[in-house]
Design a protein around this motif. Structure first.
Motif, mmCIF file in Angstrom:
data_model
loop_
_atom_site.group_PDB
_atom_site.id
_atom_site.type_symbol
_atom_site.label_atom_id
_atom_site.label_comp_id
_atom_site.label_asym_id
_atom_site.label_seq_id
_atom_site.Cartn_x
_atom_site.Cartn_y
_atom_site.Cartn_z
ATOM 1 N N VAL A 204 0.839 -1.147 -0.090
ATOM 2 C CA VAL A 204 0.241 0.051 -0.150
ATOM 3 C C VAL A 204 0.916 1.019 -0.043
ATOM 4 N N LEU A 205 1.875 1.356 0.984
ATOM 5 C CA LEU A 205 2.882 2.535 0.846
ATOM 6 C C LEU A 205 3.612 2.662 -0.442
ATOM 7 N N HIS A 206 3.909 1.392 -1.075
ATOM 8 C CA HIS A 206 4.535 1.641 -2.195
ATOM 9 C C HIS A 206 3.765 2.012 -3.443
ATOM 10 N N GLU A 207 2.483 1.709 -3.310
ATOM 11 C CA GLU A 207 1.525 2.039 -4.246
ATOM 12 C C GLU A 207 1.293 3.702 -4.148
ATOM 13 N N ILE A 208 1.271 4.046 -2.987
ATOM 14 C CA ILE A 208 1.213 5.682 -2.838
ATOM 15 C C ILE A 208 2.274 6.407 -3.354
ATOM 16 N N THR A 209 3.586 6.016 -2.920
ATOM 17 C CA THR A 209 4.756 6.628 -3.426
ATOM 18 C C THR A 209 4.663 6.713 -5.055
ATOM 19 N N THR A 210 4.732 5.517 -5.549
ATOM 20 C CA THR A 210 4.709 5.131 -7.090
ATOM 21 C C THR A 210 3.659 6.096 -7.849
ATOM 22 N N ARG A 211 2.425 6.146 -7.103
ATOM 23 C CA ARG A 211 1.253 6.844 -7.884
ATOM 24 C C ARG A 211 1.638 8.223 -8.011
ATOM 25 N N LEU A 212 1.842 8.799 -6.816
ATOM 26 C CA LEU A 212 2.126 10.285 -6.594
ATOM 27 C C LEU A 212 3.664 10.692 -7.010
ATOM 28 N N GLN A 213 4.313 9.657 -7.345
ATOM 29 C CA GLN A 213 5.691 10.144 -7.896
ATOM 30 C C GLN A 213 6.730 10.860 -6.692
ATOM 31 N N LEU A 214 6.577 9.958 -5.628
ATOM 32 C CA LEU A 214 7.286 10.489 -4.378
ATOM 33 C C LEU A 214 8.300 9.522 -4.262
ATOM 34 N N ARG A 215 9.279 10.034 -3.530
ATOM 35 C CA ARG A 215 10.645 9.475 -3.133
ATOM 36 C C ARG A 215 10.636 8.215 -2.180
ATOM 37 N N ASN A 216 10.031 8.251 -1.182
ATOM 38 C CA ASN A 216 9.792 7.647 -0.017
ATOM 39 C C ASN A 216 8.774 8.020 0.979
ATOM 40 N N ARG A 217 8.782 7.103 2.148
ATOM 41 C CA ARG A 217 7.536 7.208 3.076
ATOM 42 C C ARG A 217 7.556 8.698 3.639
ATOM 43 N N ALA A 218 8.698 9.288 3.922
ATOM 44 C CA ALA A 218 8.810 10.456 4.422
ATOM 45 C C ALA A 218 8.396 11.568 3.376
ATOM 46 N N HIS A 219 8.718 11.414 2.229
ATOM 47 C CA HIS A 219 8.314 12.134 1.206
ATOM 48 C C HIS A 219 6.746 12.196 1.008
ATOM 49 N N ALA A 220 6.083 11.039 1.253
ATOM 50 C CA ALA A 220 4.735 10.975 1.112
ATOM 51 C C ALA A 220 4.074 11.466 2.148
ATOM 52 N N VAL A 221 4.445 11.332 3.378
ATOM 53 C CA VAL A 221 3.823 12.027 4.374
ATOM 54 C C VAL A 221 3.689 13.386 4.405
ATOM 55 N N GLY A 222 4.929 14.043 3.995
ATOM 56 C CA GLY A 222 5.053 15.548 3.949
ATOM 57 C C GLY A 222 4.159 15.901 2.709
ATOM 58 N N TYR A 223 4.131 15.457 1.723
ATOM 59 C CA TYR A 223 3.322 15.725 0.524
ATOM 60 C C TYR A 223 1.575 15.696 1.229
ATOM 61 N N ALA A 224 1.348 14.734 1.988
ATOM 62 C CA ALA A 224 -0.032 14.332 2.071
ATOM 63 C C ALA A 224 -0.450 15.526 3.258
ATOM 64 N N LEU A 225 0.605 15.836 4.141
ATOM 65 C CA LEU A 225 0.376 16.992 5.209
ATOM 66 C C LEU A 225 0.223 18.085 4.191
ATOM 67 N N ARG A 226 1.283 18.409 3.374
ATOM 68 C CA ARG A 226 0.996 19.723 2.789
ATOM 69 C C ARG A 226 -0.194 20.190 1.954
ATOM 70 N N ASN A 227 -0.779 18.903 1.552
ATOM 71 C CA ASN A 227 -2.102 19.142 0.721
ATOM 72 C C ASN A 227 -3.234 18.805 1.266
ATOM 73 N N GLY A 228 -3.252 18.483 2.751
ATOM 74 C CA GLY A 228 -4.486 18.181 3.303
ATOM 75 C C GLY A 228 -5.107 16.770 3.153
ATOM 76 N N LEU A 229 -4.233 15.909 2.775
ATOM 77 C CA LEU A 229 -4.888 14.536 2.471
ATOM 78 C C LEU A 229 -4.941 13.673 3.718
ATOM 79 N N ILE A 230 -4.053 14.119 4.899
ATOM 80 C CA ILE A 230 -4.308 13.437 5.992
ATOM 81 C C ILE A 230 -4.299 14.300 7.095
#
Length: 230
Positions: A204-230
């Motif tokens: 699931v976490l790999h799918e998130i980073t791949t789909r949103l073209q992010l580098r890793n989990r930390a990048h995914a968390v930062g991206y989600a927080l910045r855009n109000g997704l979590i």
């Protein structure tokens, strides 16, 4: 499912009396099925209706409508649907035993105009399906229609924003897992808290980073927080 490609109704299964007057106004139907039992079941339901003209294999290419009767949608069925799509004379309906939502986009792309679950395929519903297709209408079960509308809405949002910065970018499961990552939990702890396997968490976490073209989990968390997704 057998390896044999579903084929049109056998002539023996659809042989009937000479065409009555007014046959030209009836809707011609070709039935493609995985096996004899499936074929006979649909043919026997429709052959009793005066609105329908069941055609044999030799006439299948000229049918107004084609019914594909299968247990499930797989690559073999998709190949048949694509072949029927290339025939401008026919509109195709799918009568299916089990239908996963992931297959919806594939069958729509293959030009399928109507879907009916086999458990609901009584004579009246089959006739409604055939007549609706002949009129250029589409028929989908209510739950599949809802999923199709959701999918179309997602495509529209992606067209407006290729990065998909909307609340619907993440599924509830994805958002929950990212929140746990943000709180410092590792894969094993997330698996324990969500009741999923560690493999599922990683996927699931790999799918998130791949789909949103992010580098890793930390990048995914930062991206989600910045855009109000979590």
């Amino acid at each position: 499912m057998t390896a044999r490609t579903p084929r049109a109704t056998d002539p023996a299964a659809t042989r009937h009396r000479a065409a009555p007057e007014g046959r030209s106004h009836r809707v011609s139907v070709a039935v493609y099925a995985q096996d004899l039992v499936l074929r006979i079941g649909v043919v026997q339901q429709l052959r009793q209706r005066p609105e329908v003209d069941l055609v044999d294999e030799a006439e299948a290419e000229r049918a107004h409508t084609s019914l594909v009767v299968v247990d499930a949608v797989d690559d073999e069925v998709i190949a048949l649907l694509q072949r029927l799509q290339r025939n401008p004379r026919t509109r195709t309906g799918l009568v299916v035993g089990t239908f996963e939502s992931a297959a919806l986009q594939r069958v729509i792309e293959c030009g399928v105009a109507a879907v009916l679950r086999r458990s609901e395929a009584d004579q009246d519903r089959l006739l409604h399906l055939v007549l609706a297709m002949a009129k250029g209408e589409g028929v989908l079960p209510g739950d599949l229609l809802g999923k199709l509308l959701t999918h179309v809405g997602g495509l529209q949002r992606s067209a407006l924003d290729p990065r998909g910065l909307t609340l619907s970018t993440l599924t509830a499961r994805e958002a929950d897992m990212l929140r746990l990552v943000a709180e410092g939990f590792d894969t094993a702890e997330i698996a324990q808290k969500t009741a999923y396997s560690e493999r599922t968490v990683k996927n699931v976490l790999h799918e998130i980073t791949t789909r949103l073209q992010l580098r890793n989990r930390a990048h995914a968390v930062g991206y989600a927080l910045r855009n109000g997704l979590i």
